[in-house]
Design a protein around this motif. Structure first.
Motif, mmCIF file in Angstrom:
data_model
loop_
_atom_site.group_PDB
_atom_site.id
_atom_site.type_symbol
_atom_site.label_atom_id
_atom_site.label_comp_id
_atom_site.label_asym_id
_atom_site.label_seq_id
_atom_site.Cartn_x
_atom_site.Cartn_y
_atom_site.Cartn_z
ATOM 1 N N ASN A 1 -4.047 0.184 -2.159
ATOM 2 C CA ASN A 1 -3.479 -1.172 -2.063
ATOM 3 C C ASN A 1 -3.321 -1.788 -3.455
ATOM 4 O OD1 ASN A 1 -4.806 -4.305 -0.651
ATOM 5 N ND2 ASN A 1 -2.749 -3.829 -1.337
ATOM 6 N N GLY B 1 6.674 5.938 1.633
ATOM 7 C CA GLY B 1 5.872 5.930 2.863
ATOM 8 C C GLY B 1 4.800 4.862 2.873
ATOM 9 N N GLY B 2 5.068 3.744 2.189
ATOM 10 C CA GLY B 2 4.060 2.702 2.084
ATOM 11 C C GLY B 2 4.289 1.530 3.020
ATOM 12 N N SER B 3 3.513 0.461 2.791
ATOM 13 C CA SER B 3 3.606 -0.749 3.607
ATOM 14 C C SER B 3 3.907 -1.947 2.715
ATOM 15 C CB SER B 3 2.287 -0.983 4.340
ATOM 16 O OG SER B 3 2.217 -2.318 4.827
ATOM 17 N N ILE B 4 4.770 -2.838 3.197
ATOM 18 C CA ILE B 4 5.119 -4.024 2.407
ATOM 19 C C ILE B 4 4.132 -5.164 2.611
ATOM 20 C CG2 ILE B 4 7.563 -3.396 2.466
ATOM 21 C CD1 ILE B 4 7.886 -6.015 4.243
ATOM 22 N N SER B 5 3.166 -4.988 3.500
ATOM 23 C CA SER B 5 2.084 -5.961 3.577
ATOM 24 C C SER B 5 0.792 -5.239 3.898
ATOM 25 C CB SER B 5 2.367 -7.052 4.613
ATOM 26 O OG SER B 5 1.362 -8.054 4.491
ATOM 27 N N ALA B 6 0.022 -4.972 2.858
ATOM 28 C CA ALA B 6 -1.195 -4.183 3.042
ATOM 29 C C ALA B 6 -2.304 -5.007 3.657
ATOM 30 C CB ALA B 6 -1.654 -3.620 1.704
ATOM 31 N N ASP C 1 8.894 1.676 0.701
ATOM 32 C CA ASP C 1 9.289 2.364 1.926
ATOM 33 C C ASP C 1 9.617 3.836 1.650
ATOM 34 O OD1 ASP C 1 9.813 2.127 4.769
ATOM 35 O OD2 ASP C 1 11.912 2.487 4.245
ATOM 36 N N TYR D 1 12.262 -2.343 7.534
ATOM 37 C CA TYR D 1 11.417 -1.176 7.271
ATOM 38 C C TYR D 1 10.729 -0.611 8.514
ATOM 39 C CZ TYR D 1 12.270 -2.975 2.633
ATOM 40 O OH TYR D 1 12.897 -3.427 1.504
ATOM 41 N N LYS D 2 10.499 -1.429 9.497
ATOM 42 C CA LYS D 2 9.810 -0.947 10.697
ATOM 43 C C LYS D 2 10.839 -0.360 11.644
ATOM 44 C CE LYS D 2 5.468 -2.725 12.541
ATOM 45 N NZ LYS D 2 4.707 -2.044 11.516
ATOM 46 N N SER E 1 0.847 -1.190 0.000
ATOM 47 C CA SER E 1 0.000 0.000 0.000
ATOM 48 C C SER E 1 0.883 1.240 0.000
ATOM 49 C CB SER E 1 -0.953 0.008 1.194
ATOM 50 O OG SER E 1 -0.241 0.048 2.404
ATOM 51 N N ILE E 2 0.336 2.293 -0.574
ATOM 52 C CA ILE E 2 1.033 3.566 -0.760
ATOM 53 C C ILE E 2 0.008 4.660 -0.472
ATOM 54 C CG2 ILE E 2 2.188 5.030 -2.519
ATOM 55 C CD1 ILE E 2 3.743 2.532 -2.176
ATOM 56 N N PRO E 3 0.449 5.807 0.104
ATOM 57 C CA PRO E 3 -0.520 6.912 0.202
ATOM 58 C C PRO E 3 -1.109 7.174 -1.188
ATOM 59 C CG PRO E 3 1.476 7.458 1.426
ATOM 60 C CD PRO E 3 1.754 6.181 0.678
ATOM 61 N N ILE E 4 -2.431 7.269 -1.250
ATOM 62 C CA ILE E 4 -3.120 7.287 -2.548
ATOM 63 C C ILE E 4 -2.581 8.386 -3.463
ATOM 64 C CG2 ILE E 4 -5.404 7.639 -3.606
ATOM 65 C CD1 ILE E 4 -6.555 6.207 -1.070
ATOM 66 N N SER E 5 -2.255 9.509 -2.867
ATOM 67 C CA SER E 5 -1.788 10.641 -3.673
ATOM 68 C C SER E 5 -0.453 10.379 -4.362
ATOM 69 C CB SER E 5 -1.667 11.885 -2.778
ATOM 70 O OG SER E 5 -0.936 11.573 -1.601
#
Lengths: 470, 470
Positions: free
Chosen positions: A385, A420-425, A417, A440-441, A349-353
């Motif tokens: 996502n 500013g996203g997540s590697i497991s949405a 990363d 990443y965390k 997942s990534i910030p939509i913008s």
């Protein structure tokens, strides 16, 4: 171990302590068939009291356990590892719907209930349980809760976390926490519910839950829009959300290559447009008024989008059958991709913008790392996502391609990363991403997770080696 | 203490370490003016780094602290106790909106931002931040998050918990957990965010958050229905939710006695009906289409409700001014009740399907315990949340009435518990209900809470004595 198993037999009856290799095999291999673990036994409790009894024994004999529902997870969270000392705790016999309260819009279910069964029970009361995902015919609600599953209804209804009002959990000490009040508001202390949700069975075993139900929409209408770029898809999202508000219940992106794979491998699937376009968006509108009303809104949105040059073309499904056909384009992508050989999946997942920029840059980085590989990019754009999957170049051997997996993962996840996203949405960490996440965390977050794990499960018996290494 | 304060001055500058009694007084008394605690100092950090510096000092010198935002809480969660050894950590200087991302529908804010300011910043970007409550002009988002505040938008948008995507927190060890990714989906480990939300500052200090924004509805229309019983109000709720779906954004119950108090103490408020009725429901519809459309839906709902004999009468506001006037009836109840003397408040929730039965039975029990006292029952019926307040019999002295508080609380809260409800729906536990909750929460839950508290705050320095006693 034999003494422990004997004690388990006393709790469950001998027939529900499986130890024959033939009986065990279905429980030890993950859904994608990539990994097979070892275990001395599968325990099949019928109720919460039995789960508590077993967990007391695990605590007493220091036997680790792996809770398992439908075993449909994608990150090796529900199968044992190679050490062979952990028993599998199958919740599938605990499959009762305990109660439905249509006025309170709640349903109490046991962990082993199949998701589809829950959807059907809700529908029988003219209610909607909106969690929906590909594995719904075999996944269990306990697994959905333990992984905080996503799916296609998140845009409007949220992840599984948002669909749960209360839990019953057996702790690592074998105590039953019964917190099954079906309340929308309850500010009486720490949010234990959300701590167990998404913990993938590493803090305790979820045995039952109170789920939120919703009024059934009167109409659902689906549309497919054809456009040039992910950036235009985002413009369409803003336009549609502004006009539809919460009635917009799905917004799924698919690249042209995804659909080409579907047409190649599913001969009965038809492209609804005369020519192909670089990108497509599947939109779904759930209306509490009427089908005509829903259609009129879609016509307005699509008219505006065409006028503003955001989309090239669009179709609105004229019937349930047409709606279903459009959804099948989306749902068959994973299967079509599988026919093209082994592939490398990224559930991100990534910030939509920032998604359009992310895809553009990351596509280039992946091509540099693995020339000629093919991007299979689709997913729940409305939630930020993406299933950002990579298929091998035509003709490459599976083994040669999979040898590049770690390198490709690194490129993709580093880019995620950076954005500013997540590697497991929506899939969780399981054993598959347990190490990778530590890159990443932040150390503070990892330390807090470890502190909580140690406090609640001091002997590291609950699904050890999953989510976090202690 | 002096050495500690000297070290704090080095972090903050001397002018932000308040120690004069005159400077402290505003920080030591709760909003309702019922309790004044003692403290050696108020610390006023300007940024997260300073908070971390202060919490490291607290850890080092073993000085307890009480985080405080707008100090508008109702359960003594944000004021120090009588021991006089805890410093107050005021977050009010940390009031920056760090970023607004209208495409991602998110806003990053610091803990000390006033709620109303956040609403206005969202509106300036044509977005809605839907949290709304009586204290919005002075409460801070850090407090809203720490108490998981409810308010009038919960029916559609959820509690504060559901409006937050990420947090920045300073731990009891003075470390900064920065988890400010504005993602709708992120399944990478334990839900630390929801653990800090609603923990009332007892596990760490929230310093910033990423909040969810929504498209602004195009129209909001309000209606007031007159009916006979809470049971009918529930029938109306089902009818309205079925027809309006998520467009129904408020559903507030008020008894006739509540409105009589408003008319008595606010001379400019007018009853919109020719005669009085036993109960009233305020409904609000937020429409993404138009005011005409919203009004047409309300007319249909009200028409059906009249036809089915669920309601006696109804008015739909014809203008913003009329909408506001209807809302003022609801919003002035608390103030009107205060004019009737000291009262005993209960912020409770009940499964929605059992509310009518609860009110009927509990009204009787309260009358037995405290004859002639007057029930002021109103609240967020759509969320199952009642403000089930009790005013003294006419003419009774405040002190005589307050002497009965413990007895009345016991009757009400035991009944709440019998109906599977919560004794604090939206206000939290603070110091006020910390002991009382131990009567209703299971030993397993209390033990889990204590285990988590001990693990994250081993020296019991974070808002000690609030939520849970260790």
């Amino acid at each position: 171990m034999e003494e422990f198993l004997q004690a388990c037999r006393a709790v469950l009856g001998a027939q529900h302590v499986l130890t024959d290799a033939a009986d065990l095999s279905g429980y030890l291999t993950d859904q994608r068939g990539r990994y097979t673990g070892k275990s001395p036994a599968v325990l099949r409790p019928a109720d919460t009291g039995q789960v508590a009894g077993l967990l007391k024994l695990c605590d007493q004999y220091r036997v680790p356990l792996v809770p398992q529902g439908g075993n449909t997870g994608l990150v090796l969270g529900s199968v044992p590892d190679q050490q062979g000392n952990a028993v599998v705790l199958s919740l599938k016999r605990m499959n009762r719907v305990r109660a439905v309260d249509p006025v309170n819009n709640t349903m109490s279910v046991e962990a082993g209930c199949i998701l589809q069964h829950i959807q059907q029970e809700a529908a029988a009361q003219r209610r909607l349980f909106p969690l929906s995902l590909a594995a719904e015919g075999s996944c269990t609600i306990g697994g959905n809760l333990s992984t905080n599953a996503g799916g296609t209804g998140v845009l409007r209804y949220g992840n599984t976390r948002e669909l749960c009002l209360g839990l019953e959990v057996v702790t690592a000490q074998g105590e039953i926490m019964s917190s099954l009040r079906g309340l929308r508001k309850d500010n009486t202390g720490y949010d234990l519910r959300d701590l167990f949700i998404g913990a993938e069975g590493t803090l305790g075993v979820i045995t039952a839950a109170v789920l939120k139900l919703y009024p059934q929409p009167r109409a659902q209408v689906t549309a497919l829009a054809a456009l040039q770029t992910p950036a235009q898809a985002l413009q369409l999202l803003s336009l549609a959300q502004d006009r539809c508000g919460p009635a917009l219940t799905a917004f799924e992106l698919m690249s042209d290559f995804c659909l080409q794979l579907v047409f190649k491998h599913f001969q009965d699937q038809r492209m609804p447009f005369g020519t192909s376009h670089p990108q497509y968006v599947l939109l779904e509108l759930s209306d509490s008024e009427s089908e005509e009303h829903a259609r009129a809104i879609f016509e307005e949105v699509i008219g505006n989008a065409l006028e503003q040059g955001i989309i090239d073309d669009a179709v609105i499904a004229a019937s349930m059958a047409q709606s279903k056909a459009l959804w099948q384009l989306r749902e068959n992508i994973s299967m079509a991709q599988a026919h093209e050989g082994k592939n490398i999946k990224h559930d991100i997942s990534i910030p939509i913008s920032r998604i359009a920029e992310f895809i553009e840059l990351t596509d280039k980085l992946v091509q540099q790392a693995a020339p000629a590989c093919r991007m299979v990019t689709f997913g729940h754009l409305g939630d930020g996502n993406l299933h950002y999957n990579v298929s091998p170049p035509p003709g490459m051997q599976d083994t040669d391609f999979i040898a590049q997996q770690a390198a490709i993962n690194l490129v993709v996840h580093d880019s995620v990363d950076n954005f500013g996203g997540s590697i497991s949405a929506e899939h969780g960490l399981g054993a598959l991403k347990r190490e990778e996440i530590t890159r990443y965390k932040s150390p503070v977050e990892l330390k807090l997770m470890r502190t909580i794990k140690n406090a609640l499960d001091p002997h590291n018996l609950m699904n050890p080696g999953k989510v976090i290494q202690v």
